[in-house]
Design an enzyme around this catalytic site. Sequence first.
Site, PDB file in Angstrom:
ATOM      1  N   ASP B 409      52.487 -13.475   5.835  1.00  0.00           N
ATOM      2  CA  ASP B 409      52.513 -14.435   6.824  1.00  0.00           C
ATOM      3  C   ASP B 409      53.799 -14.683   7.214  1.00  0.00           C
ATOM      4  OD1 ASP B 409      50.514 -16.673   7.921  1.00  0.00           O
ATOM      5  OD2 ASP B 409      52.353 -17.789   7.064  1.00  0.00           O
ATOM      6  N   GLU B 438      53.234 -10.178  10.122  1.00  0.00           N
ATOM      7  CA  GLU B 438      52.723 -11.139  11.155  1.00  0.00           C
ATOM      8  C   GLU B 438      53.824 -12.085  11.542  1.00  0.00           C
ATOM      9  OE1 GLU B 438      50.521 -15.233  12.101  1.00  0.00           O
ATOM     10  OE2 GLU B 438      52.146 -14.912  10.683  1.00  0.00           O
TER      11      GLU B 438
END
Lengths: 678, 678
Positions: B409, B438
């Site tokens: 993330d 990401e």
Amino acid sequence: MRETAQNTMMHGELALFAEGDVISTMLMPKEDGRRRVVIEGLSPEVDAGRFPAKRTVGDLVRVEADIFTDGHDAVSAALLYRHEGSQEWSETPMIFLVNDRWFGEFRVLDLGRYFFKVAGWVDHFETWRRDLHKRIQADSDTTVDYLMGAEILSHIARQTKPDDAGWLKARLDILKSKEAAKEDKRKVATDALLNEIIRRYPDREFASESERVLELVVDPVRGRFSAWYELFPRSTAPVAGQHGTFADCEARLPYIAEMGFDIVYLPPIHPIGTQFRKGRNNSTVAEAGDVGSPWAIGAAEGGHKSIHPELGTMEDFERLVKRTADFGMQIALDIAFQAAPDHPYVKNHEEWFRKRPDGTIQYAENPPKKYQDIYPFDFESSKWWAMWQELKDVFLFWIGHGVRIFRVDNPHTKAFPFWEWCITEIKRDYPETLFLSEAFTRPKVMYRLAKLGFSQSYTYFPWRNAKWEITSYLTELTKTSVREFFRPSQWPNTPDILTEFLQSGMRSAFMIRLLLAATLGASYGIYGPAFELMEWQPIQPGKEEYLNSEKYEVRSWDLNRPDSLRFLIALVNQIRRSNEALQTDWGLEFHPVDNEQLICYSKQSGDGANLVLMVVNLDPHNTQSGFVDLRLDLLNISYDTPYQVHDLLTDATYTWTGPRNYVSLNPHSIPAHIFRVR
Amino acid sequence: MRETAQNTMMHGELALFAEGDVISTMLMPKEDGRRRVVIEGLSPEVDAGRFPAKRTVGDLVRVEADIFTDGHDAVSAALLYRHEGSQEWSETPMIFLVNDRWFGEFRVLDLGRYFFKVAGWVDHFETWRRDLHKRIQADSDTTVDYLMGAEILSHIARQTKPDDAGWLKARLDILKSKEAAKEDKRKVATDALLNEIIRRYPDREFASESERVLELVVDPVRGRFSAWYELFPRSTAPVAGQHGTFADCEARLPYIAEMGFDIVYLPPIHPIGTQFRKGRNNSTVAEAGDVGSPWAIGAAEGGHKSIHPELGTMEDFERLVKRTADFGMQIALDIAFQAAPDHPYVKNHEEWFRKRPDGTIQYAENPPKKYQDIYPFDFESSKWWAMWQELKDVFLFWIGHGVRIFRVDNPHTKAFPFWEWCITEIKRDYPETLFLSEAFTRPKVMYRLAKLGFSQSYTYFPWRNAKWEITSYLTELTKTSVREFFRPSQWPNTPDILTEFLQSGMRSAFMIRLLLAATLGASYGIYGPAFELMEWQPIQPGKEEYLNSEKYEVRSWDLNRPDSLRFLIALVNQIRRSNEALQTDWGLEFHPVDNEQLICYSKQSGDGANLVLMVVNLDPHNTQSGFVDLRLDLLNISYDTPYQVHDLLTDATYTWTGPRNYVSLNPHSIPAHIFRVR
């Protein structure tokens, strides 16, 4: 040789590291992990810094890099540079462009090598200032922000000069104060002067630097902008059939200077071999009185450090060098590393040549062709190191006699490592020296030689006649990274190259090739007087060799022939000198014309102040007309304001509006426009 | 840091060198000057070897380089490579392509790092053989040539194996012999077997090697080819409103496997913070029973190494991992390096977070927006090294529990040097591990993360809808050097991204985006069941957030809805599995269509055996028709032979001839063709 580049770069020593109860044997990073700024994609950079980029004295060097950090923090960056003569780095701030790209500029004022690198760091003060501004705009609570600002300021205050320290302290107190009004804190925090003062003390504790220090070689301006004139000294005698001398060359200097040339380039001036001497028109048997090829270097009288006795003495030569300088020009010497069979090297340094099993020395060959008048040096000789030094010493010898420009014959047939070593060594002591590479060979070989240090290079220009050929080749040379290391020298002819285009013998053909060379190339040259006198006969159809080539005989030229191109050449060179745009290859742009026989291109000086627009008729036979469709945005010309184009060749002036304009060129009067645009 | 790269590279120690009487103090070159071959322009190479290129197990790696020498001598070259686990270099000959470019290939059969380099040398035997051939053709005298051949052979004979030695000796004798007939010598010299034997003993005394050893990281095939399915475990309960568990996820596996996915990706599975917990639809105040965001990691129950109690136990998780593997799939975990205020790190490692002057810890902010439920790690912490180790240990912890794929993330908000170190360390011991980045951020930041080691990366695909956008973006990703390090993962939706295109809610729109993602991307993913159930309502017009987003609440999905896209998805994934062309991004080519709403592209497997042609209607509303204009030369299809195109979606078959063919696609039935071409 980096076996595991990645690992070396990333990991330091194996560290026994105790954290809590755990003892780790992990590899610890070499660098402080808090260096958060990434710097990559630097330009100019040649082969990832393996070779220096090239510039000339006075150039403004623009350095670009991608610089960014993780997250949202503000970044600042600086460009650091130094001349090789200084250990001190100078510094200039870098400015954000777009898409994480930054740039900075510095001017190179000295000859020789420059080093540069980029530093970048997270700018906590700027981050704070930027975020505070957003919060004030959004009417958020800023209580803690002023305290954070105070923290940053007090960190910086530790290193300030006394003058600034007091000033800062007062502001710090307000930001920290519990009593001060928020409005006062806001004023202090957003004061432009505060920003200005803090910028003097950037906190670079965790600054990153670009991974490589890059290099530039700074040459004299003539590395970038030069007009060359090649002539055979032995063909300069006032009396036909007589062998010319350096004194005759001196007498020729005003003629060359009037045409506006910068460099007078002489084919080899050394004693010429007698064994296997070539006769007129390259015949394998010389007749009595045949003078031989100047490139068959060396005889009983000496080799690469000697002068052909019929040309004169060393004193004569030095006088010619000096007289040339008096005209604002320079002598360029041809250095051809090969030996005639009677060259003293062959006797004294037999080990520099390849012996064949029959005991003879290997002559030059391109099987089945044999060049028995020439022995190539053997770059795999076990005595290569002594040979390298001697070859370098040939350059130094002529430098000692005043020469600073060398045209190197066939450098691609000598070992590449030699050139890098030789040119670097010479330019370290004589950074004003220029080397022109005569390598008419495959593109990657030509580019490699340029990377290794050659200041200028001959090109494929002689054979690029069609619009699409010229456009794609010149785009490669001037708009790609090639331009960082390869400086083209555009020649319409040489003693070896009489192109098919010129063999038409038409005056228009010669004019076209001259105008293209001199406006497409900031550096160009001609081999004269063959060029201005439009010598056009090949030795046989389909060959590019001249009939009765000066390479094998003494010629006499009628310089005052009324059809000579000398006055056009003088005009073109004068236009080049008075228009900065024509003094660089970098400002070139091509513009569409709806006629394949017409080519249109513009050149702009680096500062954009000088703009020149060329239209050339590539067809030597017919008048060609068409509409140019100028890319006005590239020229900073508005689409609706009229602009003036002044033809510097004919002195005619036109007023144009918008991109589409009609042109018509009769090759038999003059096949080009050179417009100064205003 | 190379201060004077050039000099270090070129010069060795100051050498006192005596040649004749002269003692020179020149810098002597470090390398033997007789290494005459130049090797440059290697590929694949990322940032001049600073980073490894990426490949997957079984790939045939094609290495290219520019290799040449001075003059006319023949050159030979070899590609050398080794796996990190071996010190021995393997070798394969390189083959001349064109324009001084050579290539060689090797297959990577093991996970982990490979090293490769190129060697090149002047091949005297080949030069001799080639020149002799020319001389024989031209009927030149070859007497000395045979002697030269004998010289070369006797040099080589010194190092031959006994078997070859006798054979060679006999030939040598003939070549040297004064009595042997010329014809016999000719036969010996031009014997193909002689050439073959000599090739076994290349004389590499003066071989050059490429200046850098380059690296490859070899990943599992899923690094290149993978279909991801993201789901929230807490929304998998059979009873609406109940909190799902890992056991419920297990029950969901057949559903996912039937759709043909490879990777089941779970958002964070850790305890969720309670302080500042977000309520439904991202409200800043949570109500009783609100479950909070899984990305607000850490509570009294534990942090990044703990499991949210309502999902189950570690045993449950390990069972889920194992069951997933039974279906031929893998679990991917979301690693989000940030802490909720009640994360144990905050208490135990306060020094890893930034303290504000008021004593509070700095929460995440993008001023004026505040994310008080999340504390970012401070990568400028003085304890950064201990923190790095702990963060790495989070990955190792889950690796210890069977996970080998991580979706990371927001990696762009963590320091870049951390990622390079962390991923390199982990992949050294677990080379089968994959990391998906990401980072929906600026292109250079995304590319840097990929260079640092991320195996796959999200892309701008969700927002590329028009033909020109898709064409230019996919060309950048698959046809430039970007493809050496950046592996795109194409997602039509994520829990954060409900694009405007999908907000139409039209089934056709979802089909279009699915078909594009799954055929443009060898790796792609969907966030389900929101995708297959065509969840389309945004939280408010103009936003990309879902209404009633699973990020903040437990949802229940009716998987058996008759309009579900699950069967289309299953068909598309089955087509991907049975067509190698769709398993790589490299074989992509776009073809013109005379309708801006139709996009046409082909994909070819590396060996060319599998060829798939896609036509997609980008307009979700209307039938669109037009003529495709296939670039048949790229597809190895002749212009006049009919070829068959078999639509793998509808099973229809057409016979086409030539490049121009008519297509018509109704988005309300199926908006694409996926043709297998034969």
